[in-house]
Design a protein around this motif. Structure first.
Motif, PDB file in Angstrom:
ATOM      1  N   ILE A 175     -14.840   4.219  66.633  1.00 35.66           N
ATOM      2  CA  ILE A 175     -14.357   3.447  67.809  1.00 35.66           C
ATOM      3  C   ILE A 175     -14.537   1.921  67.534  1.00 35.66           C
ATOM      4  N   GLU A 226     -10.162  14.627  61.567  1.00 32.61           N
ATOM      5  CA  GLU A 226     -10.245  16.026  62.210  1.00 32.61           C
ATOM      6  C   GLU A 226     -10.238  17.012  61.025  1.00 32.61           C
ATOM      7  N   LYS A 263      -4.510   8.366  69.298  1.00 36.76           N
ATOM      8  CA  LYS A 263      -4.190   9.717  70.029  1.00 36.76           C
ATOM      9  C   LYS A 263      -2.631   9.968  69.624  1.00 36.76           C
ATOM     10  N   ARG A 301      -9.111   3.438  68.649  1.00 40.62           N
ATOM     11  CA  ARG A 301      -9.800   4.679  68.202  1.00 40.62           C
ATOM     12  C   ARG A 301      -8.959   5.232  66.884  1.00 40.62           C
ATOM     13  N   ARG A 317      -5.867  10.765  62.776  1.00 38.20           N
ATOM     14  CA  ARG A 317      -5.304  10.793  64.107  1.00 38.20           C
ATOM     15  C   ARG A 317      -5.428   9.212  64.498  1.00 38.20           C
ATOM     16  N   LYS A 359      -1.186  13.580  64.331  1.00 36.32           N
ATOM     17  CA  LYS A 359      -2.022  13.662  63.035  1.00 36.32           C
ATOM     18  C   LYS A 359      -1.134  13.738  61.784  1.00 36.32           C
ATOM     19  N   THR A 362     -14.432  16.836  64.909  1.00 38.37           N
ATOM     20  CA  THR A 362     -13.832  15.431  64.709  1.00 38.37           C
ATOM     21  C   THR A 362     -14.882  14.537  64.533  1.00 38.37           C
ATOM     22  N   SER A 363     -14.474  13.305  63.927  1.00 39.74           N
ATOM     23  CA  SER A 363     -15.236  12.319  63.717  1.00 39.74           C
ATOM     24  C   SER A 363     -14.348  11.089  64.167  1.00 39.74           C
ATOM     25  N   THR A 364     -14.905  10.316  65.268  1.00 40.96           N
ATOM     26  CA  THR A 364     -13.806   9.190  65.806  1.00 40.96           C
ATOM     27  C   THR A 364     -14.700   7.952  65.740  1.00 40.96           C
ATOM     28  N   LYS A 396      -9.347   8.714  64.268  1.00 35.95           N
ATOM     29  CA  LYS A 396      -9.995   9.990  64.410  1.00 35.95           C
ATOM     30  C   LYS A 396      -9.718  10.809  63.230  1.00 35.95           C
TER      31      LYS A 396
END
Lengths: 345, 1071
Positions: free
Chosen positions: B143, B153, B166, B149, B163, B169, B139-141, B151
């Motif tokens: 911030i 995936e 949260k 956030r 995503r 997706k 994953t790459s988040t 994300k």
């Protein structure tokens, strides 16, 4: 009588001061040699002396201070570097020497600044002197005058004052009456075999209000006082301990038990079993009564007001306290003089 | 020793950054406001803002219980477009709580501190995570600055998903298309078009137009139902507002981190994610999933940043200005509509800003009540770093990794000082040398090693740079101690410990205590302590109560003076001068330099001293003059010592003669015996000031009255009241005494609700007054001297006729059985017995020991530092020396500490002619003699002078008993806790104990009458009143009823039946 008994012992125990020095005005040191002792005796004497020196010696100290116009001790006076609290702390530490037997003595301090106030500025009553005149009390930085009225008492141990009794501008000080700073003793053997004997060295450090010599003498007096009770112990005295409860009350002699009428008997029995500590008297009054061999309420009721005030160190104030406490707790009054007269021996 | 940076710097720097940069930035961002018809325009000239000096002195603000703040003024223009008339006026935007010289804020008279928060830095992080089914995915988040956030995936079939916050997706395509890219753009700009084209092929329904994609995105994100949503401008705008604007603003730091990570070249002003960012992020994700590149370590300090005072205040100001903007807009359009005359002042109110700051300081979790137990606790509180709080971790979910010590913590965050229990590792402390730079990263200074010139350069390294250099920690570093050039030195390099040659070392640390926080670095011989105990030691130093006669430690580390100086507890002369006046309240300095300039007037500065002031933790803050009249002082010299400082050094405790031995079992389980000397010499005596407050408010029956005439109460309880009904200053009050006599008017004859109340009334015929007494009384254990009585008028606008009376009661507490005492090495205990001095064991020179500690407290706790400290203290006592031992002296030599201690003891013994101080057969121990018998003890015993503190946990505050009191509403069981007059819990084990003794009646009473049996409770009361025996309850308590009800819920009935023998009839009793 005591002297006679002392001289009857076969040992010729002698003491010698080996060293006596004044390290500062408030630290005196003395080293004494006592010999010869038989094996084991030195330790008996040594530990008893050490404990008596640390515990029993009386001292003189400031117990109360009165400031004019001060609301509470956590405040300041303009022109005075310390807070009242700090002044009280400094007053507590002042070492005094007092010979007088009176219970409470008054002293005062009246200084006009700017000045560093020391113990030398205290105006003490006759018989009381400050040991170290340079002992610091406070610093006045402005031309104001500082007046403190002090109460001086003699006692042993220390006390934690009940601050509830403090009035306006009057602050009790938790006084410490312990002139002996430190005591040490050591025992050395000499001779050999059955003839081994012991030497006892006693070292005493005092705060200067009494010399080590005096401390030694007073401690031995106190010890002897404690032990005199046993001089009167005889074989037939077992009858004193009739029942378990009374056995604690060792010093009560039968002659002190009054015989009132039958109706009062029950009450009388109750009063006999009440000890005067239930009156919650101040320490001084309590000690005086104890010294006068007044242990129970019944004992106390044998004394009239006049009799009580004749006791050593027992002032009018104390009499008032006693009668007040007696009335509050047991609804009893001190008897009139004439009733009592024939009861006492 | 190098001088440390100012210890409260993190607070001052933060606030100064807020005032000088962030404030301006926010004011400049304040938009122009026009009314709906665009006739009138309001604009503020942010860069000409002015701040007034706080209207009150800080001390007065604290005294009057108001906020110490500065007013913010901004010139505002009102432009009428028709006739081009410009009105310009200075408007007050509000007031900003102002930081005082101690680095704290005074809010409603209470010192509060803003704790810095440490949280994840904005940017992009690559990681490997497992989903619910345990399948690993890369994953790459991303911030954002505000914590939102986003994300990416990649799953096992090389599909890339997105995503957001949260949620469920969605395919990366939808997002990219929605952002305005078409299929060709994607394939052309991606480095791995194969993966994208594969994904295109697999996609069932193709989304081509950006509108469709936006609708799809909107459906995924915000619409709960599957109802058809059609594209419209409003959706677009809402999406933009809710998603892009709020959540995903990267900020300058985030943009920089992103650029570095993805090797992009986007200007730093671009603070949102661009399509190219997402593409590059996806590319990198593909690389990562194929094993190229490194995963990020989220616990590394380079990936975390410090949100200090500046950021917290800026955020609030932004919020406040936002509200103000809306308000101005409303006011403006309303005024224009009604054609009223408008002025800039009429439009702007200071309310939003004041309210926002008030709310923030009052309720934000990072605005904390300053721990003021002693100067050290104040200092440590200001240097605290918290991972919890808004946008941070939560106590329950924080993983072990997040709490653990990380390699990058060296020199930045203390590995020792953290709280125990739930917050372990989440609340940490800044290391002594560490600092926070403008971007919020924690830096640590190192000395650069240079071979040519002897001079070493001080370099501030960020956590990211740290890894690339060989940094030698303090071991064997001083050149004079080095044996040869070829010597091998242990260094830290790329998160590992290596040993390299001296020449290869790049940097070295400055100070042996470089890694530690101030609390930990005040512990001498800390290197001999187990870390857990060192932690307790640093925690307990913060709980030490200032004593009335403080004493400097004989054995210290040398940091004491700076802590005391920076804490603000001591008074310091601001300029050079001569002391010209001293008194208990103030010290005046005549300034020498300025006197030369103007000869007419003698300029003086006045230093007002704190006299028996109350701290937040009820300890006493008091300053004593430390100078004498006529003394010449330099600027920065100490004028007066504060609480727990002596001659400018921190003095939290006392040097006490301790012995490690058992004594009649009184030191079982860490209990401690003390000598009476500690009482009568006032060694552990402290002052405590308690504040009691009572509100006087207006009821609907009329206002409450403060008076002395209270017929309901005994005159004895009212004896301290003056004619106004307030307690007299300086009176000694006991528990139960009335402090403020107050009557609350009451309606009619409604008597008190308690059953015995009515009875009493009936029996004794007490006339009911139509006022209820609601006096403020001294609580149990609260007796003391009244030192202050204040009337306070709170600033609250809502209730304007509210008055509050504050009564301050000072207590002098001597040490007593039950008080907690501790050393600096985590050796803590409770006083179990106070022994007369002649009964205590004594040394060979006759000195009685003052404290007896348990020897069993040392081996299992592994805090050997206390032994070194106490022995060196003994030597220092005899030699009249104060030692300042910098820890980690083992770097010079093996067993250096032991050698030092024994050498000093030996010297002390030789010089003062006390050979028993060091006896070679048992070094560090000596024979003690029992004070009761005079016999020497069988073993030689470790004795020495240890520095012991009295802690704030005192019996007087804790002791509590309950005869009757409040019950919980739901369970009808007694409440718990002293503050609620609660009872003691009879738990399982206590029940077993009662069972074990067979005291069935006691047990039943405990479980029924004294607990939740309501009827029995009332019956007992009436039985007592009538003098009859309390009868045994026949019914069951509430908790048993509950059990029966629950059983009935399960279909099980519970009944009690009596079956009599004669007729076998049954009697029911329903429970």
């Amino acid at each position: 009588m005591r002297k006679n008994e002392m001289s009857t012992s076969k040992q010729a125990i002698q003491w010698k001061c080996l060293e006596s020095k004044i390290e500062s005005k408030r630290l005196h040191y003395g080293r004494f040699l006592v010999s010869p002792f038989k094996r084991g005796q030195a330790s008996t004497v040594g530990i008893a002396m050490r404990r008596a020196l640390l515990q029993e010696i009386e001292g003189t100290s400031i117990t109360c201070a009165r400031f004019c116009g001060v609301v509470h001790e956590y405040s300041t006076i303009t022109g005075l570097q310390e807070t009242i609290h700090d002044v009280l702390v400094n007053l507590k530490e002042i070492v005094l020497r007092g010979d007088s037997k009176e219970d409470i003595q008054e002293a005062f301090l009246s200084v006009t600044g700017p000045k560093e106030v020391t113990a030398g500025d205290l105006s003490l009553p006759p018989g009381v002197e400050a040991i170290d005149n340079s002992q610091y009390i406070a610093t006045i930085t402005q031309p104001i005058s500082l007046t403190i009225e002090l109460e001086i008492e003699k006692d042993c141990g220390y006390r934690i004052e009940n601050l509830a009794k403090s009035g306006k501008g009057q602050f009790p000080i938790d006084a410490v009456f312990m002139p002996v700073r430190n005591v040490n003793y050591s025992i050395h053997l000499f001779g050999s075999g059955r003839a081994t004997q012991e030497i006892l060295f006693i070292e005493i450090w005092t705060n200067g209000s009494l010399t080590p010599h005096e401390a030694l003498r007073k401690a031995s007096e106190k010890l002897m006082d404690l032990l005199t009770t046993f001089l009167y112990v005889r074989g037939g005295d077992v009858s004193l301990f009739e029942n378990g409860e009374d056995s604690l009350d060792l010093t009560k002699s039968p002659s002190l038990q009054p015989q009132f009428g039958d109706t009062n008997n029950l009450e009388e029995r109750v009063l006999e079993n009440r000890f005067i500590d239930q009156l919650e008297l101040p320490a001084r009054a309590f000690n005086c009564l104890k010294r006068a061999e007044i242990y129970t309420i019944a004992d106390l009721l044998n004394y009239s007001r006049e009799d009580l005030s004749k006791l050593k160190n027992f002032g009018r104030k104390s009499v008032d306290q006693v009668s007040e406490a007696l009335w509050d707790r047991f609804a009893k009054e001190l008897p009139d003089k004439k009733i009592v007269l024939n009861r006492r021996k | 020793m190098p001088v440390l940076p100012e210890l409260a710097q993190i607070q001052f720097k933060g606030f100064s950054r807020f005032v000088h940069q962030k404030l301006l930035k926010e004011l400049e961002n304040f938009p122009k406001i026009e009314d709906t018809d665009k006739e009138v325009e309001f604009r503020s000239i942010g860069n000409q803002y002015q701040l007034t000096e706080p209207s009150l002195e800080e001390r007065d603000a604290a005294y009057q219980c108001i906020t110490y703040s500065a007013d913010l003024y901004v010139p505002a223009q009102l432009i009428c477009k028709e006739d081009q008339i410009v009105q310009e006026e200075d408007v007050r935007l509000g007031s900003i709580p102002w930081m005082n010289s101690g680095g704290t804020f005074i809010i409603n008279g209470i010192a509060r501190v803003l704790v810095s928060q440490i949280l994840r830095s904005p940017g992009i992080y690559y990681n490997r995570e497992s989903d619910q089914r345990g399948i690993l995915a890369y994953t790459s988040t991303v911030i954002s600055d505000q914590g939102g956030r986003f994300k990416l995936e990649i799953d096992g079939r090389n599909r890339i998903w997105v995503r957001i916050s949260k949620k469920k997706k969605i395919s990366i395509f939808i997002l990219l298309v929605a952002m305005g890219l078409c299929k060709r753009d994607i394939l052309q700009n991606s480095r791995y078009p194969r993966i994208f084209s594969n994904m295109f092929k697999r996609q069932k329904e193709s989304i081509e137009s950006p509108e469709d994609a936006i609708v799809e995105l909107y459906k995924h994100l915000y619409s709960a139902t599957d109802a058809d949503v059609f594209f419209s401008e409003s959706i677009f705008r809402e999406l933009q507002k809710r998603f892009f604007q709020h959540r995903c603003e990267l900020g300058r730091i985030g943009r920089r981190n992103l650029n570095i990570k993805l090797t992009l070249d986007v200007p730093e002003t671009e603070s949102f994610l661009l399509p190219q960012d997402i593409l590059a992020a996806a590319d990198h994700l593909v690389e990562i999933s194929y094993g190229e590149g490194k995963l990020d370590d989220i616990d590394h300090l380079k990936n975390r940043r410090v949100r200090s005072v500046a950021d917290l205040l800026q955020e609030q100001l932004k919020l406040a200005l936002n509200r103000l903007e809306n308000l101005i807009r409303q006011n403006l359009s309303r005024a224009v509509r009604r054609k009223r005359a408008i002025t800039p002042r009429g439009l702007v109110t200071p309310v939003p800003v004041i309210a926002a700051f008030k709310e923030f300081f009052g309720s934000h979790p990072l605005s904390q009540f300053l721990d003021q137990t002693n100067p050290l606790s104040e200092m440590v509180h200001k240097r605290r770093l918290s991972s919890v709080g808004p946008g941070g971790l939560t106590r329950r979910t924080a993983s072990f990794q997040a709490r653990d010590i990380h390699f990058s913590h060296y020199g930045r965050i203390c590995p020792i000082e953290t709280s125990e229990g739930m917050n372990a590792g989440l609340i940490s402390s800044l290391a002594i040398q560490a600092g926070v730079n403008t971007s919020g990263s924690l830096g640590s200074p190192y000395l650069e090693m240079s071979d040519s010139s002897g001079e070493e350069q001080l370099v501030n390294l960020s956590p990211a740079e740290d890894d690339y250099y060989r940094v030698a920690s303090e071991n064997l570093l001083l050149s004079e101690w080095r044996g040869s050039e070829k010597e091998i030195i242990p260094v830290r390099y790329q998160q590992e410990f290596l040993s390299v040659l001296w020449e290869q070392v790049d940097f070295r640390s400055i100070h042996p205590l470089h890694h530690f926080s101030i609390g930990a670095s005040l512990i001498p011989f800390i290197e001999h302590n187990d870390a857990n105990r060192a932690l307790m030691g640093s925690t307990m130093q913060r709980q030490a109560v200032p004593l009335i006669k403080p004493e400097r430690c004989i054995v210290g580390t040398g940091l004491e003076s700076q802590v005391a100086l920076d804490s603000g507890s001591v008074a310091i002369s601001e300029q050079d001068g001569k002391v010209c006046y001293i008194d208990g309240n103030r010290i005046e300095l005549s300034l020498i330099h300025e006197a030369k300039k103007n000869k007419l007037a003698q300029p003086t500065t006045i230093e007002e001293l704190k006299i028996f002031e109350r701290s937040n933790n009820n300890t006493c803050m008091h300053q004593k003059p430390a100078v004498s009249l006529g003394e010449l002082l330099r600027g920065g010299e100490i004028v007066a010592d504060g609480a727990a400082t002596v001659r400018g050094e921190l003095a939290l405790g006392k040097n006490i003669l301790v012995a490690y031995m058992p004594w009649e079992g009184y030191n079982f389980e860490d209990a401690v015996l003390i000598s009476e000397r500690l009482i009568y010499e006032d060694i552990f005596t402290s002052l405590h000031i308690e504040k009691h407050e009572v509100e006087i408010c207006a009821t609907n029956q009329g206002p409450e009255r403060v008076t002395k005439q209270i017929s309901q109460l005994d005159g004895y309880l009212l004896r301290h009241l003056d004619d106004d009904g307030l307690v007299e200053l300086g009176s000694w009050v006991e528990a139960g005494d009335v402090l403020v006599g107050k009557l609350t008017p009451q309606e009619g004859a409604s008597s008190s609700r308690v059953p015995e109340g009515r009875l009493l009334q009936a029996i004794f015929g007490i006339q009911l007054v139509n006022a209820r007494e609601s006096c403020l009384r001294v609580p149990i254990g609260g007796r003391g001297r009244v030192i202050d009585v204040r009337w306070v008028y709170p600033e609250d606008d809502a209730t304007n006729d509210l008055e509050v009376i504050h009564i301050y009661i000072l207590q002098r507490r001597k040490i007593q059985v039950g008080d907690k005492i501790a050393g600096r090495h985590g050796n803590k205990g409770i006083v179990s017995k106070i022994v007369p001095r002649q009964d205590m064991p004594y040394l060979q020179n006759g000195t009685p020991v003052d404290m007896i500690l348990s020897p069993l407290g040392v081996p299992s706790r592994m805090n050997v530092g206390q032994i070194f400290e106490c022995l060196l203290g003994l030597a220092g006592e005899f030699l009249e020396t104060h030692y300042r031992v910098v820890p980690f002296d083992e770097r010079y030599e093996r067993e250096a500490s032991r050698k030092l201690v024994f050498a000093e003891l030996h010297e002390a013994g030789a010089r003062t002619n006390n050979p028993w101080l060091f006896e070679p057969s048992h070094p560090g121990k000596s024979r003690l003699i029992d004070g009761r018998t005079g016999d020497p003890f069988g073993q030689s015993i470790t004795t020495g002078k240890a520095y012991i503190m009295k802690l704030i946990h005192q019996v007087d505050d804790k002791i509590h008993a309950r005869s009757s009191g409040p019950y919980a509403l739901v369970t009808q069981q007694p409440l718990k806790g002293k503050s609620r007059r609660g009872g003691q819990r009879i738990g399982e084990m206590e029940v077993w104990a009662l069972e074990g003794f067979g005291v069935s009646y006691t047990l039943q009473e405990m479980l029924t009458t004294k607990s939740d049996h309501i009827q029995a409770r009332y019956k007992a009361l009436s039985a007592i009143m009538t003098g009859k025996p309390v009868c045994k309850p026949k019914t069951v308590p509430e908790s048993f009823r509950l059990l029966v009800r629950e059983l009935r819920c399960m279909g099980l009935n519970l009944e009690r039946n009596f079956i009599s023998e004669e007729d076998l009839g049954r009697e029911f009793e329903n429970i």
